[in-house]
Design an enzyme around this catalytic site. Structure first.
Site, short mmCIF file in Angstrom:
data_model
loop_
_atom_site.label_atom_id
_atom_site.label_comp_id
_atom_site.label_asym_id
_atom_site.label_seq_id
_atom_site.Cartn_x
_atom_site.Cartn_y
_atom_site.Cartn_z
CG ASP A 76 -2.05 -0.93 1.19
OD1 ASP A 76 -2.04 -1.80 0.30
OD2 ASP A 76 -2.95 -0.82 2.02
CG HIS A 222 2.35 0.12 4.28
ND1 HIS A 222 2.06 -0.82 5.25
CD2 HIS A 222 1.21 0.84 4.08
CE1 HIS A 222 0.79 -0.68 5.62
NE2 HIS A 222 0.25 0.32 4.94
ZN LIG Z 1 -2.60 3.17 3.12
#
Ligand SMILES: [Zn+2]
Length: 257
Positions: A76, A222
């Protein structure tokens, strides 16, 4: 009717039931009603943050019925000029595939990175345009703008729009549910969340992920911080040693349906 509305309705009926059974002596059991209302609000808040509950909308959070040793790695908040190239190199080295839930404004900043990721066989997905910390207060119109602007930014680079969306922070609301009904994206969550953006200990993070690995798992990572190359490399080593294969979210959803 969403699970959220069913829940609110059940709570109201339950409180009404308690009121009737108690012989309608409202004042005598005031604390019971207060406790029930506080509990109702608490569960509502938890439901906003837990996509697994399917409170406001149906989200894909992994394939429980998967029998093959496959997992989906998801990143993400990218693309990120510093860390996404490292992630792409590692995925290539291990012949792994991943899904990138991109922030629209980052796509506009680094279109070459999503182009490279897509050319290498990875899937590009939608993770809102602004990723604002107040995004969950958006109206339906606000959510639509977040989703459609990101779709447009991705389409401009790849020529196709993503079919999946992951809400920032995993927060779902009735307004988002209404927006998703219009855009028709599949909403994707996860079932392994190591909190790689907040925890600093890389070894602990790897352990946290690997001990939860199972067929059909979706791992939330991430590509936006300096611990990600270490975590990804050790995760990919673990997967290789344990004969796991990586698949895109789209493939995992297809197998699950
Ligand atoms: Zn996010």
């Amino acid at each position: 009717m969403s699970n959220y509305l069913k829940y609110i309705l059940a709570c109201i009926l339950f409180i009404l039931g308690v009121y009737l059974v108690s012989g309608m002596h409202f004042q005598d059991a005031l604390w019971v009603y207060l406790l029930l209302i506080v509990l109702m609000i608490f569960v509502s808040i938890v439901g906003h943050f837990s996509m697994r509950w399917n409170f406001h909308l149906k989200a894909f959070v992994g394939n429980k019925n998967e029998t093959q040793k496959i997992v989906a790695i998801t990143f993400d908040d990218g693309p990120n000029a510093v860390f996404t190239p490292d992630v792409l190199s590692l995925l290539e080295k291990f012949e792994a595939t991943a899904t990138f839930f991109c922030i629209g404004q980052n796509v506009i900043r680094h279109p070459e990175l999503i182009k490279e990721a897509a050319e290498k066989g990875h899937t590009i997905a939608n993770h809102s345009f602004s990723h604002s910390s107040t995004i969950d207060f958006n109206t339906t119109k606000g959510w639509l703008q977040e989703i459609e602007k990101t779709d447009a930014a991705i389409e401009k680079v790849l020529g196709t729009t993503p079919i999946t969306f992951r809400p920032p922070y995993g927060v779902t609301t009735p307004a988002l549910a209404r927006a998703i009904k219009i855009t028709k994206h599949r909403v994707v969550g996860w079932n392994i969340r190591p909190f790689d953006t907040t925890l600093k200990n890389k070894k602990k993070l790897v352990k946290r992920i690997t001990r939860q690995i199972k067929p059909g798992a979706i791992i939330l990572l991430h590509d936006s911080h300096d611990r990600i190359p270490y975590i990804l490399e050790h995760l990919l080593l673990f997967l290789r040693e344990n004969n796991y294969k990586t698949v895109s979210i789209n493939n995992m959803m297809h197998d699950a349906s």
